[in-house]
Write an enzyme that holds these catalytic residues in place. Structure first.
Site, PDB file in Angstrom:
ATOM      1  N   HIS A   1      -9.839  -6.077 -10.291  1.00 28.00           N
ATOM      2  CA  HIS A   1      -8.547  -5.413 -10.112  1.00 28.00           C
ATOM      3  C   HIS A   1      -7.409  -6.371 -10.420  1.00 28.00           C
ATOM      4  O   HIS A   1      -7.487  -7.570 -10.108  1.00 28.00           O
ATOM      5  CB  HIS A   1      -8.407  -4.895  -8.670  1.00 28.00           C
ATOM      6  CG  HIS A   1      -9.086  -3.586  -8.442  1.00 28.00           C
ATOM      7  ND1 HIS A   1      -8.424  -2.391  -8.407  1.00 28.00           N
ATOM      8  CD2 HIS A   1     -10.403  -3.295  -8.258  1.00 28.00           C
ATOM      9  CE1 HIS A   1      -9.292  -1.411  -8.203  1.00 28.00           C
ATOM     10  NE2 HIS A   1     -10.503  -1.930  -8.110  1.00 28.00           N
TER      11      HIS A   1
ATOM     12  N   SER B   1      -4.603   2.023 -13.972  1.00 28.39           N
ATOM     13  CA  SER B   1      -3.777   1.107 -13.179  1.00 28.39           C
ATOM     14  C   SER B   1      -2.308   1.212 -13.561  1.00 28.39           C
ATOM     15  O   SER B   1      -1.416   1.142 -12.702  1.00 28.39           O
ATOM     16  CB  SER B   1      -4.270  -0.330 -13.343  1.00 28.39           C
ATOM     17  OG  SER B   1      -5.513  -0.518 -12.687  1.00 28.39           O
TER      18      SER B   1
ATOM     19  N   GLU C   1      -0.955   4.290 -11.913  1.00 28.98           N
ATOM     20  CA  GLU C   1      -0.906   4.149 -10.457  1.00 28.98           C
ATOM     21  C   GLU C   1       0.247   3.249 -10.028  1.00 28.98           C
ATOM     22  O   GLU C   1       0.993   3.581  -9.093  1.00 28.98           O
ATOM     23  CB  GLU C   1      -2.246   3.612  -9.950  1.00 28.98           C
ATOM     24  CG  GLU C   1      -3.369   4.642 -10.050  1.00 28.98           C
ATOM     25  CD  GLU C   1      -4.758   4.023 -10.092  1.00 28.98           C
ATOM     26  OE1 GLU C   1      -5.730   4.786 -10.150  1.00 28.98           O
ATOM     27  OE2 GLU C   1      -4.857   2.767 -10.086  1.00 28.98           O
TER      28      GLU C   1
ATOM     29  N   PHE D   1      -5.042  -8.642  -3.858  1.00 28.33           N
ATOM     30  CA  PHE D   1      -4.657  -7.626  -2.871  1.00 28.33           C
ATOM     31  C   PHE D   1      -4.827  -6.251  -3.513  1.00 28.33           C
ATOM     32  O   PHE D   1      -4.299  -5.985  -4.587  1.00 28.33           O
ATOM     33  CB  PHE D   1      -3.206  -7.827  -2.449  1.00 28.33           C
ATOM     34  CG  PHE D   1      -2.689  -6.763  -1.524  1.00 28.33           C
ATOM     35  CD1 PHE D   1      -3.062  -6.718  -0.186  1.00 28.33           C
ATOM     36  CD2 PHE D   1      -1.835  -5.772  -2.005  1.00 28.33           C
ATOM     37  CE1 PHE D   1      -2.583  -5.736   0.661  1.00 28.33           C
ATOM     38  CE2 PHE D   1      -1.343  -4.789  -1.159  1.00 28.33           C
ATOM     39  CZ  PHE D   1      -1.722  -4.762   0.171  1.00 28.33           C
TER      40      PHE D   1
ATOM     41  N   VAL E   1      -2.137   2.564  -4.291  1.00 30.60           N
ATOM     42  CA  VAL E   1      -0.680   2.621  -4.351  1.00 30.60           C
ATOM     43  C   VAL E   1      -0.147   4.049  -4.323  1.00 30.60           C
ATOM     44  O   VAL E   1       0.991   4.283  -3.888  1.00 30.60           O
ATOM     45  CB  VAL E   1      -0.136   1.879  -5.593  1.00 30.60           C
ATOM     46  CG1 VAL E   1      -0.445   0.397  -5.492  1.00 30.60           C
ATOM     47  CG2 VAL E   1      -0.708   2.469  -6.875  1.00 30.60           C
TER      48      VAL E   1
END
Length: 471
Positions: free
Chosen positions: A371, A388, A391, A423, A427
């Site tokens: 990620h 991603s 998002e 982290f 989201v």
């Protein structure tokens, strides 16, 4: 591939609105099984007498012999019970569907004429009222074809609906393959019709009932009096009527037999039920063919690429990016026991998560480290995956101020140094401020706690991604 053919999902949690004609809250459909003269009997070339669905307690087949009492009970259904039911339904103005055994119809020309004159649907109930569970496939296929031929000759038109009842595991498929039926009813698995795909044919299924059925006068546990039958039918109707008022109209099937409900003490309960539903508004009492025609028009079948039927290559191409840069999750999921229940977002999510949860810690760590940092260098360089990118943009992370970007960069650095992976947070569940607050809170967790939380967030991200592409 391991594939489970039974369908435990059906219409799912959000079943379609039936949109019954006239805005009806419930469709109450009456079936009258006409089997008299088609049952097991040595006169019909069978090896033994009938033993099913009569008022004879503990009846058993008599090999090679006629069972005079059994025969006369079936004869009552044709001679007296049918006509009592004919008077009841024509008097009430309710059309019924006949499940007619072809050989029984051939032996009852006056009853067939009365059915036709009343505008009743005469669907097929097979060639003979016998067990099919041990019948070889070729023999059952030939029996279906013979039933259609005889039915057409006796009635004057071919049947458009089919119900065997005493069926085999092959029955539904073989009837669908015959190709001429608007619906098949050899299932008991839903309150609404649904479609199946039988080769190139889209086949409508209209489920039947064995519980709102007078056969329980002849089985245990069962009805003792007409009042028992009425109360059960009333309770079922009341629940479905209330659901219809709440925007979930469904279908209620009521199964009847001439030799059972046609008796005076039993029919009284049916008479009370008909009076009861006719005292309610917005109740539709159709024939099953009417339901089939409505459903085909209001809810036509739509074919789509179902995950449980995909090849491994197709499956991985579709779902390989759901877990970030970790196509191995989809590769292993394809090997699980998938079925119709997995042809939805929740189903594929469960399969992918099973693989992820049972993977080694090293493999799961690999998913976490795949990620990207939130609002990090890859985002700035526009090198995120399409998922991603979408998002992070949904939470406004693609439009940070210089101060916000500096804060995220600092938190990313601290988090990775402490835990060894980026982290991760879903989201789309948060706004920019909530993400920053969670970041500050979680950066101080111990590694085990944060590893578990990061894995949960990965699963949540996968769920949201799947909802974008599956029902």
């Amino acid at each position: 591939m391991h594939r489970y053919t039974r369908n435990m999902r059906g219409h799912g949690p959000s079943r379609p609105n039936a949109n019954w004609p006239g805005g009806a809250r419930v469709a109450v459909q009456f079936v009258l099984n006409y089997e008299e003269g088609g049952e097991n009997c040595v006169l019909h070339g069978d090896a033994a007498s009938e033993a099913f669905l009569s008022d004879i307690p503990g009846a058993a087949q008599w090999p090679g012999q006629r069972h005079w009492n059994m025969e006369s009970i079936y004869e009552y259904g044709a001679r007296a019970g049918f006509w009592r039911l004919h008077r009841l339904f024509t008097g009430a103005g309710i059309p019924v569907t006949i499940y007619g055994v072809a050989s029984a119809l051939a032996r009852s020309p006056e009853q067939v004429a009365a059915m036709k004159a009343a505008g009743w649907e005469i669907a097929s109930h097979g060639l003979k009222w016998v067990e099919h569970k041990d019948m070889p496939e070729a023999e059952e296929r030939a029996s279906i074809e013979a039933a259609v031929r005889l039915h057409t000759a006796v009635v004057g038109s071919r049947p458009r609906g089919w119900y065997t009842g005493r069926c085999s595991v092959n029955t539904v498929r073989l009837v669908a393959e015959e190709g001429g039926f608007d619906y098949i009813s050899d299932t008991y698995d839903d309150d609404l019709p649904y479609w199946i795909e039988a080769g190139d044919r889209d086949q409508l299924i209209i489920p039947y009932t064995l519980e709102a059925n007078d056969m329980r006068f002849a089985t245990a546990p069962g009805w003792v009096s007409g009042e028992d039958f009425f109360q059960y039918l009333k309770d079922a109707f009341d629940v479905l009527y209330a659901e219809g008022q709440s925007g979930r109209p469904a279908m209620m099937s009521v199964g009847l037999h001439c030799r059972l409900i046609g008796r005076p003490g039993k029919i009284a309960g049916l008479m009370r039920f008909i009076d009861y539903i006719q005292g309610h508004e917005d109740v539709w009492c159709p024939r099953r063919i009417d339901i089939a025609e409505h459903w085909a028009k209001a809810h036509p079948h739509r074919r789509w690429d179902r995950p449980s039927r995909m090849s491994k290559t197709e499956f991985v191409a579709k779902f390989g990016s759901i877990f970030e840069h970790s196509a191995w999750v989809a590769e292993r999921a394809h090997a699980l026991e998938l079925g119709p229940a997995h042809d939805c977002a929740a189903g594929i999510h469960n399969a992918l998560c099973r693989v992820f949860r049972t993977a080694s810690e090293k493999e799961r760590l690999g998913v976490l480290t795949a990620h990207p940092d939130l609002a990090g260098k890859l985002a700035k360089a526009k090198r995120l995956t399409a998922e991603s990118t979408h998002e992070q943009a949904s939470a406004g992370l693609d439009a940070l101020t210089d101060a916000e970007r500096a804060t995220f960069t600092q938190l990313n650095t601290q988090y990775v140094a402490r835990h060894g992976f980026p982290f991760i947070i879903a989201v789309r569940d948060h706004d920019k401020a909530a993400i920053a607050a969670a970041f500050r809170k979680r950066v101080g967790n111990d590694r085990d706690t944060e590893f578990a939380e990061a894995c949960r967030q990965v699963e949540r991200i996968a769920e949201l991604r799947l909802r974008d592409i599956l029902p």
